[in-house]
Enzyme design. Structure first.
Site, mmCIF file in Angstrom:
data_model
loop_
_atom_site.group_PDB
_atom_site.id
_atom_site.type_symbol
_atom_site.label_atom_id
_atom_site.label_comp_id
_atom_site.label_asym_id
_atom_site.label_seq_id
_atom_site.Cartn_x
_atom_site.Cartn_y
_atom_site.Cartn_z
ATOM 1 C CG ASP A 159 134.752 -54.369 0.944
ATOM 2 O OD1 ASP A 159 134.347 -53.622 -0.060
ATOM 3 O OD2 ASP A 159 134.521 -55.448 1.081
ATOM 4 C CG HIS A 160 134.288 -47.649 -2.013
ATOM 5 N ND1 HIS A 160 133.703 -46.522 -1.026
ATOM 6 C CD2 HIS A 160 134.720 -46.859 -3.208
ATOM 7 C CE1 HIS A 160 133.617 -45.661 -1.459
ATOM 8 N NE2 HIS A 160 134.008 -45.419 -2.657
ATOM 9 N NE ARG A 161 132.798 -55.826 -1.555
ATOM 10 C CZ ARG A 161 133.231 -57.182 -1.458
ATOM 11 N NH1 ARG A 161 132.797 -58.017 -2.301
ATOM 12 N NH2 ARG A 161 133.947 -57.557 -0.545
#
Length: 448
Positions: free
Chosen positions: A420-422
């Site tokens: 998850d790039h967040r």
């Protein structure tokens, strides 16, 4: 308080540039570094920030004007004093993995040293800033001037995003491209009824209802219940979590030799020892080194919940669809214990006897397609987890040995890590797979 002029600063070698946005009006209160106007040349756009805090009394510029350095933007009544700079929180550097012992033993079986040099475990690096999901997010009310760079404003215009409704995660609520992307994804997941009612949500076009029998013979089958449930979850996970997949390959030549040498010992204990048990041990080691992978975002996306336990799920293929049983406290078990639970849970899954609690509480998931085939794939994150490891079929490949100056045949295992790039940036994604690669290449490190 003193009335001060705000002028266009040095904007480079331009005689004049266009004013494309004016973000202030008389009566507005601005803080130092807030965007006042946006200028655009034929090559780039730029925001002009406020040089000091104060209250806007007059705006001397409008959209469509052409300005140069020294042009008067506004008259601002300066505030007394200046805001203290915000100091970014300091991040702690996770401790490096412990050095491996010369030899190790498992179930009275001596573990041999690696047949070729193994690189050092990559050391975690402290982030230079607080990750977006953990930072305080500033909500802008409609009509309030959003704090964003020209490139972000252009990006938002292209996507049709209203920056006044996008929460900023940077210093002083500055909006990043990631913030815009997250807002767009959130809007896309809202019920279509909201958009139909004139709300701010973005509607998704419905799938057309097509009579496929007009093109030829068809047959209709009911979708299994498990696929209906997992399909809805997978769609939600794919839409809400911005996925990035990092690919790597681990040299498991020595590990596979060791696994085969352990088969008799495993058989005596009624266990089938598979590579997945070793992958779980390696995953726990990597999760300890990189705690952000052993975490979940809060429901509102404002906090990161770090977990102190290590429960690993594994994707299990059944006749009815995909299920993900979870092995708890993997860090407290040896590979034979893990292998036994893998066999028991897999059998339960195929017989439809899994309990709900046996599929809950996972921290990280491994999806292994090695027994089927393929070279790489993009696994979908099993939210609320923030990462998943995909494993494809291992194969013998020529690997260059710098010492002997020759290529050697080595058994290489493809790894596909989606995250998850967040929560996780690309550098840590690469470090995580590198850490896994080192663990799997040296059995002694893996079994510590």
């Amino acid at each position: 308080m003193a009335m001060k002029e705000v002028l266009v600063p040095d904007i480079g070698n331009f005689d004049s540039v266009d004013v494309i946005e004016v973000h202030i009006k008389p009566g507005d209160t601005v803080n130092q570094d807030d965007s006042l106007i946006t200028l655009e040349s034929d090559k780039a756009s730029m925001d002009i920030p406020a040089p000091f805090s104060g209250t806007v009394k007059e705006v001397k510029i409008k959209v469509g004007d052409k300005v140069a350095q020294g042009a008067l933007i506004a008259m601002v009544e300066a505030s007394d004093g200046a805001a203290a700079p915000v100091e970014a929180p300091k991040a702690e550097v996770p401790a490096a993995a412990p050095a491996a012992a010369p030899t190790a033993k498992v179930a009275n079986v001596e573990v041999p040293p690696p047949s070729r040099p193994v690189p050092e475990v990559p050391k975690p690096i402290a982030p230079q800033h607080t990750p977006n999901p953990v930072a305080a997010r500033v909500e802008f009310a409609p009509g309030k001037n959003p704090h964003a760079s020209p490139s972000v404003r252009k990006f938002a215009r292209e996507l049709g995003a209203d920056l006044t409704r996008v929460p900023g995660s940077g210093p002083k609520g500055r909006i990043s491209k990631e913030d815009v992307q997250a807002w767009i994804k959130n809007e896309l997941t809202k019920p279509r009824t909201e958009a139909a009612a004139g709300g701010p949500g973005l509607s998704v076009l419905a799938m057309p209802n097509i009579d496929f029998s007009q093109f030829g013979e068809t047959e209709t089958q009911a979708l299994p219940r498990i696929k209906k449930i997992s399909g809805a979850n997978l769609h939600r996970n794919w839409v809400t979590a911005p996925h990035v997949t990092q690919f790597d390959a681990a040299d498991i030549t020595d590990l596979e030799d060791f696994r085969k040498s352990m088969q008799d010992e495993a058989a005596k204990r009624g266990v089938k020892l598979t590579m997945l048990a070793f992958l779980m041990k390696a995953a726990v080691n990597a999760l300890r080194a990189y705690p952000n992978f052993n975490a979940s975002l809060s429901a509102d996306g404002g906090e990161l919940i770090l977990k102190k336990y290590f429960n690993i799920g594994f994707a299990c293929d059944t006749p009815d669809g995909l299920v993900v049983p979870v092995i708890r406290d993997v860090n407290q078990k040896d590979v034979l214990d893990i292998a036994r639970e893998l066999g028991e849970l897999s059998a339960k899954a195929r017989e439809r006897k899994l309990k709900i609690e046996e599929m809950q509480g996972g921290c990280f998931t491994i999806s292994s397609l090695g027994g089927i085939g393929g070279t790489a794939f993009t696994p979908i994150i099993n939210c609320p987890e923030v990462a998943i490891l995909g494993v494809s079929r291992s194969s013998i490949e020529p690997v260059w040995d710098a010492k002997s100056k020759t290529f050697e045949p080595r058994l290489m295992l493809p790894l596909s890590l989606s995250y998850d790039h967040r929560v996780i940036d690309g550098a840590d994604g690469a470090r995580f797979t590198s850490h896994m690669r080192v663990m799997l290449s040296d059995v002694r490190r893996l079994l510590l």
